[in-house]
Design an enzyme around this catalytic site. Structure first.
Site, PDB file in Angstrom:
ATOM      1  N   LEU A  56       0.898  -1.097  -0.104  1.00 50.32           N
ATOM      2  CA  LEU A  56      -0.067  -0.027  -0.012  1.00 50.32           C
ATOM      3  C   LEU A  56       1.054   1.393  -0.043  1.00 50.32           C
ATOM      4  O   LEU A  56       1.913   1.419   0.747  1.00 50.32           O
ATOM      5  CB  LEU A  56      -0.938   0.051   1.220  1.00 50.32           C
ATOM      6  CG  LEU A  56      -2.357  -0.642   1.250  1.00 50.32           C
ATOM      7  CD1 LEU A  56      -2.906  -0.394   2.590  1.00 50.32           C
ATOM      8  CD2 LEU A  56      -3.042  -0.011  -0.024  1.00 50.32           C
ATOM      9  N   ASP A  57       0.621   2.102  -0.828  1.00 51.77           N
ATOM     10  CA  ASP A  57       1.433   3.388  -0.985  1.00 51.77           C
ATOM     11  C   ASP A  57       1.501   4.044   0.576  1.00 51.77           C
ATOM     12  O   ASP A  57       0.213   4.003   1.021  1.00 51.77           O
ATOM     13  CB  ASP A  57       0.882   4.236  -1.938  1.00 51.77           C
ATOM     14  CG  ASP A  57       1.154   3.807  -3.342  1.00 51.77           C
ATOM     15  OD1 ASP A  57       2.011   2.993  -3.557  1.00 51.77           O
ATOM     16  OD2 ASP A  57       0.343   3.997  -4.203  1.00 51.77           O
ATOM     17  N   PRO A  58       2.365   4.952   0.761  1.00 50.41           N
ATOM     18  CA  PRO A  58       2.446   5.711   2.064  1.00 50.41           C
ATOM     19  C   PRO A  58       1.056   6.461   2.312  1.00 50.41           C
ATOM     20  O   PRO A  58       0.506   6.548   3.374  1.00 50.41           O
ATOM     21  CB  PRO A  58       3.780   6.420   2.275  1.00 50.41           C
ATOM     22  CG  PRO A  58       4.588   5.745   1.317  1.00 50.41           C
ATOM     23  CD  PRO A  58       3.745   4.904   0.192  1.00 50.41           C
ATOM     24  N   LEU A  59       0.718   6.980   1.065  1.00 48.67           N
ATOM     25  CA  LEU A  59      -0.409   7.969   1.289  1.00 48.67           C
ATOM     26  C   LEU A  59      -1.903   7.156   1.093  1.00 48.67           C
ATOM     27  O   LEU A  59      -2.818   7.959   1.108  1.00 48.67           O
ATOM     28  CB  LEU A  59      -0.410   9.043  -0.042  1.00 48.67           C
ATOM     29  CG  LEU A  59       0.846   9.912  -0.168  1.00 48.67           C
ATOM     30  CD1 LEU A  59       0.620  11.000  -1.173  1.00 48.67           C
ATOM     31  CD2 LEU A  59       0.878  10.864   1.268  1.00 48.67           C
ATOM     32  N   ALA A  60      -1.892   5.961   0.826  1.00 51.70           N
ATOM     33  CA  ALA A  60      -2.851   5.250   1.117  1.00 51.70           C
ATOM     34  C   ALA A  60      -3.117   4.571   2.532  1.00 51.70           C
ATOM     35  O   ALA A  60      -2.305   4.335   3.430  1.00 51.70           O
ATOM     36  CB  ALA A  60      -3.023   4.104   0.235  1.00 51.70           C
TER      37      ALA A  60
END
Length: 310
Positions: free
Chosen positions: A48-52
């Site tokens: 999961l992307d850090p911003l997700a």
């Protein structure tokens, strides 16, 4: 001859379904969980992307052998697209590359969703983990290179517009392995002629795990205040889901203790009874509710490929 080095940590096994917070990397999350549980081994089933935010299934110990089965599972995301800007990363993190004053109506948005449902061709984002000539696309993108990433086939099972206003639209998508939600936002914006990027992204489901299985990181960190280590670790272990739950999409056979011993020694077992599966490329065997082996069924036998010590 030197002795093999003893692994550090506990031989704890199972799945912990983390509700990953915003602005926290997947690798960082796995390291934190491994440290909290003092586990010998840990890994995750899908970055999961850090911003997700949202579901990050983390496998501990023997459960790492079942990661591919979770990676292949369906996923559900809720995401918000902000219109008017396309960005290098296709999310809030990147620099603006295209802009527009146009804004789509809800009817215009709904009209294109059928183009993104079913089996579709999708070009992954420039900032992605796709390998180009042996290098990650995001590494090349950070160096300022624009690379040609070939399209690939992905499966979108369901795509719904939940809400929209002048500048944003919120969606839910159920998709298969390898789908980039950021690419959906990019392509929506291009087709609608207004550009767009992801401004919020949350994963709520990774088959076979659901929202009820998720544990907030804050709840786990709060247990650090328990001074007695055995009590603290027992409280953390209570959040673990049995390793075998990751294999619910495969045929299951239930065996006795003698058969379990044979499988753990790498030997096949004979399947008896009219309800026994005739053949299966992959199946799993359990004894006393615990996973024993993953293997294949044929010729009246279950032949182990991977064994678990339980």
């Amino acid at each position: 001859m030197s002795k093999p080095r003893k692994p550090k940590g506990r031989p704890v096994s199972g799945w912990l379904i983390l509700d990953k917070p915003f602005d926290f990397g997947s690798t960082e999350a796995v390291a934190k969980i491994k440290w909290l549980l003092k586990a010998q081994k840990a890994g995750h089933a899908g970055t999961l992307d850090p911003l997700a935010s949202g579901m990050l299934p983390i496998a501990l110990g023997d459960a790492t052998k079942t990661v591919p089965y979770v990676m292949d599972g369906r996923k559900i995301y809720e995401f918000t697209v902000t219109w008017g800007e396309e960005r290098t990363t296709d999310d809030l993190e990147g620099e603006v590359t295209q802009s527009s004053d146009k804004r789509p109506t809800a009817e215009e948005i709904k009209a294109i969703l059928g183009d993104y449902t079913g089996t579709i061709q999708q070009i992954p984002p420039q900032f992605s983990a796709i390998k180009i000539d042996g290098e990650r696309a995001y590494d090349l993108a950070r160096e300022g290179e624009t690379v040609e990433i070939p399209s690939r086939e992905v499966e979108i099972h369901r795509l719904t517009l939940i809400a929209s206003d002048e500048n944003t639209a919120r969606f839910e998508v159920e998709c298969g392995k390898g789908t980039y939600v950021r690419a959906l936002a990019r392509d929506f914006g291009r087709q609608l002629g207004c550009y767009g990027h992801i401004s919020a992204l949350r994963r709520t489901f990774v088959a076979p795990f659901g929202e009820d299985d998720m544990v907030p990181l804050a709840d786990l960190v709060a247990l650090e205040k328990i001074e007695d280590e055995a009590e603290r670790l027992a409280a953390l272990d209570a959040f673990l889901i049995d390793t075998g739950e990751a294999l619910s999409s495969l045929p299951q056979i239930i065996i006795n203790d003698d058969q379990a011993h044979r499988l753990r020694m790498g030997n096949p077992i004979i399947l008896r009874g009219r309800d026994a599966p005739v053949s299966a490329d992959e199946a799993y065997a359990t004894a006393r509710g615990k996973l024993v082996a993953i293997g294949e069924i044929g010729g009246g036998e279950f032949r182990p490929k991977r064994v678990f010590q339980g």
